[in-house]
Write a protein that holds these residues in place. Structure first.
Motif, PDB file in Angstrom:
ATOM      1  N   VAL A  49       0.833  -1.207   0.000  1.00 24.30           N
ATOM      2  CA  VAL A  49       0.000   0.000   0.000  1.00 24.30           C
ATOM      3  C   VAL A  49       0.870   1.261   0.000  1.00 24.30           C
ATOM      4  CG1 VAL A  49      -1.672   1.336   1.341  1.00 24.30           C
ATOM      5  CG2 VAL A  49      -1.952  -1.143   1.108  1.00 24.30           C
ATOM      6  N   ILE A  50       1.997   1.186   0.691  1.00 20.11           N
ATOM      7  CA  ILE A  50       2.898   2.344   0.789  1.00 20.11           C
ATOM      8  C   ILE A  50       3.763   2.476  -0.463  1.00 20.11           C
ATOM      9  CG2 ILE A  50       4.814   3.353   2.096  1.00 20.11           C
ATOM     10  CD1 ILE A  50       3.685   1.843   4.555  1.00 20.11           C
ATOM     11  N   LEU A  51       4.318   1.342  -0.925  1.00 14.57           N
ATOM     12  CA  LEU A  51       5.351   1.382  -1.958  1.00 14.57           C
ATOM     13  C   LEU A  51       4.817   1.347  -3.389  1.00 14.57           C
ATOM     14  CD1 LEU A  51       8.015  -0.992  -0.328  1.00 14.57           C
ATOM     15  CD2 LEU A  51       7.948   1.506  -0.300  1.00 14.57           C
ATOM     16  N   PHE A  52       3.704   0.658  -3.624  1.00 13.05           N
ATOM     17  CA  PHE A  52       3.231   0.501  -4.998  1.00 13.05           C
ATOM     18  C   PHE A  52       2.835   1.819  -5.650  1.00 13.05           C
ATOM     19  CE2 PHE A  52       3.858  -3.846  -4.778  1.00 13.05           C
ATOM     20  CZ  PHE A  52       3.413  -4.517  -5.907  1.00 13.05           C
ATOM     21  N   PRO A  53       2.104   2.716  -4.978  1.00 13.91           N
ATOM     22  CA  PRO A  53       1.815   4.008  -5.623  1.00 13.91           C
ATOM     23  C   PRO A  53       3.086   4.785  -5.959  1.00 13.91           C
ATOM     24  CG  PRO A  53       0.336   3.646  -3.781  1.00 13.91           C
ATOM     25  CD  PRO A  53       1.372   2.574  -3.707  1.00 13.91           C
ATOM     26  N   LEU A  54       4.084   4.721  -5.068  1.00 16.36           N
ATOM     27  CA  LEU A  54       5.361   5.390  -5.341  1.00 16.36           C
ATOM     28  C   LEU A  54       6.031   4.766  -6.568  1.00 16.36           C
ATOM     29  CD1 LEU A  54       6.760   5.680  -1.693  1.00 16.36           C
ATOM     30  CD2 LEU A  54       5.640   7.462  -3.053  1.00 16.36           C
ATOM     31  N   LEU A  55       5.980   3.428  -6.645  1.00 16.87           N
ATOM     32  CA  LEU A  55       6.566   2.733  -7.789  1.00 16.87           C
ATOM     33  C   LEU A  55       5.832   3.099  -9.078  1.00 16.87           C
ATOM     34  CD1 LEU A  55       8.474   0.527  -8.936  1.00 16.87           C
ATOM     35  CD2 LEU A  55       6.694  -1.153  -8.375  1.00 16.87           C
ATOM     36  N   GLY A  56       4.504   3.142  -9.010  1.00 18.91           N
ATOM     37  CA  GLY A  56       3.726   3.476 -10.190  1.00 18.91           C
ATOM     38  C   GLY A  56       4.018   4.871 -10.708  1.00 18.91           C
ATOM     39  N   HIS A  57       4.144   5.837  -9.802  1.00 18.27           N
ATOM     40  CA  HIS A  57       4.460   7.203 -10.220  1.00 18.27           C
ATOM     41  C   HIS A  57       5.901   7.303 -10.724  1.00 18.27           C
ATOM     42  CE1 HIS A  57       0.696   9.001  -9.145  1.00 18.27           C
ATOM     43  NE2 HIS A  57       0.765   8.583  -7.892  1.00 18.27           N
ATOM     44  N   VAL A  88      -4.806   5.349  -3.595  1.00 17.17           N
ATOM     45  CA  VAL A  88      -3.718   6.307  -3.381  1.00 17.17           C
ATOM     46  C   VAL A  88      -3.130   6.748  -4.713  1.00 17.17           C
ATOM     47  CG1 VAL A  88      -1.396   6.589  -2.433  1.00 17.17           C
ATOM     48  CG2 VAL A  88      -3.170   5.485  -1.066  1.00 17.17           C
ATOM     49  N   PHE A  89      -3.009   5.801  -5.671  1.00 16.79           N
ATOM     50  CA  PHE A  89      -2.419   6.137  -6.971  1.00 16.79           C
ATOM     51  C   PHE A  89      -3.341   7.065  -7.757  1.00 16.79           C
ATOM     52  CE2 PHE A  89      -1.637   5.380 -11.497  1.00 16.79           C
ATOM     53  CZ  PHE A  89      -0.261   5.601 -11.555  1.00 16.79           C
ATOM     54  N   SER A  90      -4.575   6.622  -7.978  1.00 16.81           N
ATOM     55  CA  SER A  90      -5.588   7.461  -8.638  1.00 16.81           C
ATOM     56  C   SER A  90      -6.914   6.733  -8.610  1.00 16.81           C
ATOM     57  CB  SER A  90      -5.195   7.786 -10.082  1.00 16.81           C
ATOM     58  OG  SER A  90      -5.431   6.694 -10.932  1.00 16.81           O
ATOM     59  N   THR A  91      -8.004   7.488  -8.527  1.00 13.25           N
ATOM     60  CA  THR A  91      -9.327   6.866  -8.510  1.00 13.25           C
ATOM     61  C   THR A  91      -9.618   6.145  -9.833  1.00 13.25           C
ATOM     62  OG1 THR A  91     -10.271   8.979  -9.232  1.00 13.25           O
ATOM     63  CG2 THR A  91     -10.282   8.527  -6.877  1.00 13.25           C
TER      64      THR A  91
END
Length: 353
Positions: free
Chosen positions: A181-189, A218-221
């Motif tokens: 949950v913490i790392l995947f949005p950062l990785l995606g961006h 967190v990444f985007s709706t």
């Protein structure tokens, strides 16, 4: 061979109900507490709090509790951790339909199969090299490769996993769900992924549904809807894996004797048949949205009850003796699945930059 007359069935069901009721009420109470915790902290869900509370209470059993209580709740705890667990798997089928399976499956199936194959092979080979016990590495492998606690719930009765092994596997999967949950949005961006591609990555590489929802949100709706559908279709991998494990366990018990097609059919667990039947019925559209939502919530609550029962019956010394190796195996498999998912998305041309 003696058979009980049909007239005794109500009496026997009543006796069975009275026998299991105290323990079922205990697991239901724990599940209610866990559901409340999950509502306050959605990323936790209800499964992990249920098993944690159960394990903590198991430390009190036989110590702080008055004499006789343990014996009265034991049948209900066993009932919750086995039958209610299987019933919960059946109800999971209400989240799927044939249409969504076909639509999403065409795009995501190559990635799902590749990540699952890498994960299971890694669990077998790396787990053996690390001297992780066979059933525990199987649980961690299917939990990482398929859908977290739901896959562990489905597979554990097939392989006869102990409560301590189930508790360790669920806890291990949960830890890496939180990190995802913490790392995947950062990785995606960092990779400049578009919402569709991130949804595909999250749905194939994050295990628990609540964690997929959290990471995609967190990444985007825009990534949320597709990620959840991919995750639910991924749940179907429970069926072939459980059948395969049933066949393997039967061959062990039979000393390597040949398995006929008829015998293989009899090895399919009843709750997996129920899972497919419910998914097919849901595909017809005869289940209205309201009752369907109730059944989804019921499946989540039953899993919490089952994991509470597993927690209450956990062998704490066995849990401690497992050591750090299963946790390290979980970390390795989590990284392998993530890298394999990204690589397969790139190879199949689904990587959106």
């Amino acid at each position: 061979m003696l058979f009980s007359p049909p007239q005794t069935l109500p009496q026997r069901l009543t006796r069975r109900g009275v026998e299991v009721l105290p323990g079922v009420l205990v697991t239901a109470a724990i599940a209610l507490v866990a559901t409340g915790i999950g509502a306050l902290v959605p990323v936790l869900g209800s499964a992990v709090p249920a098993i944690v509370v159960g394990v903590l209470l198991s430390l009190l059993r036989g110590r702080a509790l008055p004499g006789g209580v343990d014996a009265r709740i034991r049948p209900g705890i066993a009932y919750s951790s086995k039958f209610l667990l299987q019933l919960a798997v059946v109800l999971l089928g209400v989240q799927l339909s044939i249409g969504s399976i076909l639509q999403v499956g065409l795009e995501s199936l190559p990635i799902m199969l590749t990540t699952l194959g890498v994960c299971l092979l890694g669990a077998w080979w790396i787990g053996r090299a690390m001297r992780v016990e066979s059933r525990l590495r199987t649980l961690i492998g299917v939990g990482t490769g398929i859908c977290g606690a739901s896959a562990i719930a489905a597979v554990s009765p097939v392989i006869g996993a102990a409560s301590a092994e189930i508790a360790y596997a669920v806890s291990t999967i949960f830890l890496f769900n939180i990190l995802a949950v913490i790392l995947f949005p950062l990785l995606g961006h960092a990779l400049n992924l578009d919402p569709h591609t991130f949804g595909l990555l999250a749905g194939t590489a994050i295990n628990d549904t609540s964690s997929v929802v959290a990471a995609a949100s967190v990444f985007s709706t825009a990534a949320l809807g597709f990620a959840v559908v991919v995750k639910l279709v991924r749940t179907l991998m429970i069926i072939p894996i459980s059948i395969g494990l049933s066949v393997m366990e039967a061959r062990k018990d039979a000393g390597g004797a040949r398995l006929t097609a008829r015998r293989i059919v009899t090895l399919v667990p009843w709750f997996l048949i129920g899972f497919v039947v419910v998914a097919v019925v849901n595909s017809t559209g005869v289940i209205p949205a309201g009752p369907r939502d109730v059944l989804v919530q019921a499946s989540v609550f039953l899993i919490a009850m089952a994991l509470a029962g597993i927690g209450l019956s956990t062998d704490i010394p066995a849990l401690r003796s497992a050591g750090w190796r299963p946790l390290a195996l979980g970390a390795i498999l989590w990284v392998l699945v993530t890298l394999t998912s990204l690589a397969t998305i790139a190879v199949t041309g689904s990587l959106g930059w």
